[in-house]
Scaffold this active site. Structure first.
Site, short mmCIF file in Angstrom:
data_model
loop_
_atom_site.label_atom_id
_atom_site.label_comp_id
_atom_site.label_asym_id
_atom_site.label_seq_id
_atom_site.Cartn_x
_atom_site.Cartn_y
_atom_site.Cartn_z
N LYS A 209 -3.44 3.43 -2.32
CA LYS A 209 -4.49 4.16 -2.84
C LYS A 209 -4.10 5.59 -2.64
O LYS A 209 -3.44 5.96 -1.77
CB LYS A 209 -5.74 4.09 -2.15
CG LYS A 209 -6.43 2.76 -2.35
CD LYS A 209 -7.51 2.53 -1.26
CE LYS A 209 -8.02 1.13 -1.46
NZ LYS A 209 -7.64 0.21 -0.31
N MET B 49 -7.86 8.64 9.62
CA MET B 49 -8.58 9.18 8.24
C MET B 49 -9.20 10.38 8.42
O MET B 49 -10.48 10.34 7.88
CB MET B 49 -9.18 8.09 7.49
CG MET B 49 -8.37 6.77 7.07
SD MET B 49 -9.33 5.46 6.42
CE MET B 49 -10.07 4.45 7.77
N ASP C 144 0.69 -1.21 0.09
CA ASP C 144 -0.02 0.01 -0.11
C ASP C 144 1.02 1.10 -0.11
O ASP C 144 1.95 1.09 0.37
CB ASP C 144 -0.95 -0.18 1.27
CG ASP C 144 -2.01 -0.78 1.11
OD1 ASP C 144 -2.24 -1.28 -0.08
OD2 ASP C 144 -2.62 -1.15 2.10
#
Ligand code: SAH
Length: 472
Positions: free
Chosen positions: A60, A172, A38
């Protein structure tokens, strides 16, 4: 019938600092045939993988999905069914907002074996590196980990005040920070409640912004804090004033690129990372060892002088020499080397050597080749290995070179200057005008200057000359 199904390890890479992966996680990486990693997993960790281990980036990016989740699951299954050892490397801990549940379930359905290797999760790591202990006998008896992504499950309205730990960590959450703070206030939290937001925690670019529930969102906006960032809420945040440590490190926040001329670990990189700098040893090279013929080994017995071009050559030659049954006393009488590093390696092997700048014609040269250049046939040159760019790291090297605002490049040897120049061309990267340089030794300095690396960064130069890095 032999079971051809491979094996999958979900490995927590830790929050960013290279040292915060577990021993077990590193060992999975060393054994892997393929690694899917990742964006938040530090790509430097991949350097321990085997030369033929395939590396797949499925991170991502902030607003662009590189690889969709279904595609990731499919790829893992496909690779495992081919009999491969697959590592799914995830930032922090794989089970904390890391979707390991979904990915493992997909494997379980296919009857593929897996294990889950926990990692240091970013909330606890970020708090600790900011000087905030997540629990404390006087301030906090519990911690809640929450996602800051808005979803049904996550709304504070679905919980009551007492369902929260004394400390709350939001993953997040930068985008929705104001909203979350407001919700907490509406649910009875005091406006005095302290909050810290920590960006790029555990790395040299860590930034911490402090405030209270009503003030933090605007402070974060003013300071342009972006993901990855961790929000820590609660009384423990107040301890930071006394306990902050990482941000006080001597080289904290400095951006130091180390030019490299070998595939091995870089002591300089380790030193500057430990001192809190943003550091990368560049470019990533791979080494291929050559078989040393018995004729060569025999010939060395009758030779008077030899010179080693690199520490790796010392290891490779000695390995061959001793495993053929020769003795240290059968080596040439006078041994020379071209760098301090090689001298140290020889010394460790019990051999005194003399450092010179140019080999003379009466010396046997123990050297190495660059893959793209043909190795010249030369009766007095023994080539122990070849070096080349590791093509698996092309994009990673490029990304790291471009994403970081490098301030200084360190040249440890003349050959590092040559590799650096070639690497810039290969990766199509131009250096910023303001960038400074530092050098190990006068001859390297002169050489680098002759190649256009003129402007010395005095602070880093002094740090190198103080010599502490040598014992790191
Ligand atoms: N599995 C990961 C979390 C993945 S969710 C873990 O256990 O840490 C991604 C979020 O983690 C980011 O949006 C950010 O909130 C947090 N995060 C990950 N690495 C971070 C870092 N180095 N500094 C601050 N926050 C980080």
């Amino acid at each position: 019938m032999k079971d051809v199904k491979g094996f999958v390890s979900f490995v927590g890479a830790g929050p960013g600092d290279l040292g915060l992966i577990t021993e077990k996680g590193s060992s999975c990486l060393r054994d892997a045939d393929v690694v899917l990693f990742d964006r938040l997993a530090n790509p430097r960790l991949l350097r321990v993988t085997k030369e033929n281990c395939q590396l797949i980036y499925c991170g991502k990016l902030p607003d662009r999905h590189v690889m969709r989740q279904e595609k990731i699951n499919e790829t893992i299954i496909e690779l495992a069914l081919m009999g491969k050892r697959v590592v799914r490397l995830k930032g922090g801990d794989p089970a904390v907002f890391g979707r390991v549940g979904e990915e493992a379930e997909a494997l379980q359905k296919q009857g593929i074996d897996y294990d889950i290797v926990p990692g240091v999760t970013s909330s606890i790591a970020a708090a600790s590196y900011a000087g905030i202990p997540v629990t404390h006998r006087d301030h906090s008896a519990s911690i809640t980990l929450r996602t800051g992504h808005s979803s049904q499950k996550n709304s504070v309205e679905n919980h009551n005040r007492y369902e929260h730990g004394d400390t709350i960590a939001y993953y997040m959450g930068v985008k929705n920070l104001g909203h979350h703070c407001q919700e907490l206030l509406e649910n009875g939290f005091s406006p005095e409640t302290q909050v810290a937001v920590i960006e790029w925690a555990t790395t040299g670019k860590q930034r911490t912004v402090e405030g209270t529930l009503p003030t933090i969102a605007s402070k974060v906006a003013i300071n342009r804090i972006e993901n990855p960032a961790m929000t820590i809420i609660g009384d423990v945040v107040g301890l930071r004033k006394k306990l902050k440590w990482f941000e006080k490190k001597k080289m904290f926040g400095k951006r130091v690129l180390i030019a490299k001329a070998s595939s091995g670990e870089s002591k300089l990189e380790r030193y500057f990372l430990d001192q809190g700098a943003v550091t990368y040893a560049y470019p990533t090279l791979k080494q291929r060892n050559k078989l040393i013929s018995s004729e060569w080994l025999k010939r060395l017995q009758s030779v008077e002088k030899m010179v080693f071009f690199s520490p790796e050559s010392v290891h490779i030659l000695f390995e061959a020499f001793f495993s053929e049954g020769y003795d240290i006393r059968e080596l040439p009488r006078s041994i020379f080397c071209l760098s301090e590093k090689t001298k140290r390696v020889l010394k460790k092997a019990g051999i005194r050597s003399e450092k010179i700048t140019e080999p003379t014609v009466d010396m046997i040269r123990i050297g190495y080749g660059k893959n793209k250049e043909p190795i010249v046939k030369d009766a007095n040159l023994l080539v122990t290995h070849t070096l080349d760019f590791d093509p698996r790291f092309t994009e990673i090297d490029q990304r790291l070179l471009e994403e970081e605002l490098w301030e200084t490049v360190i040249f440890p040897s003349k050959s590092s200057v040559d590799w650096f120049l070639d690497a810039l061309i290969l990766h199509g990267v131009k250096l910023k005008k303001e960038i400074g340089f530092a050098y190990i030794g006068e001859s390297v300095k002169e050489y680098a200057k002759s190649k256009g690396f003129q402007h010395t960064n005095e602070e880093i130069q002094q740090e190198l000359e103080a010599g502490k890095w040598k014992s790191s």
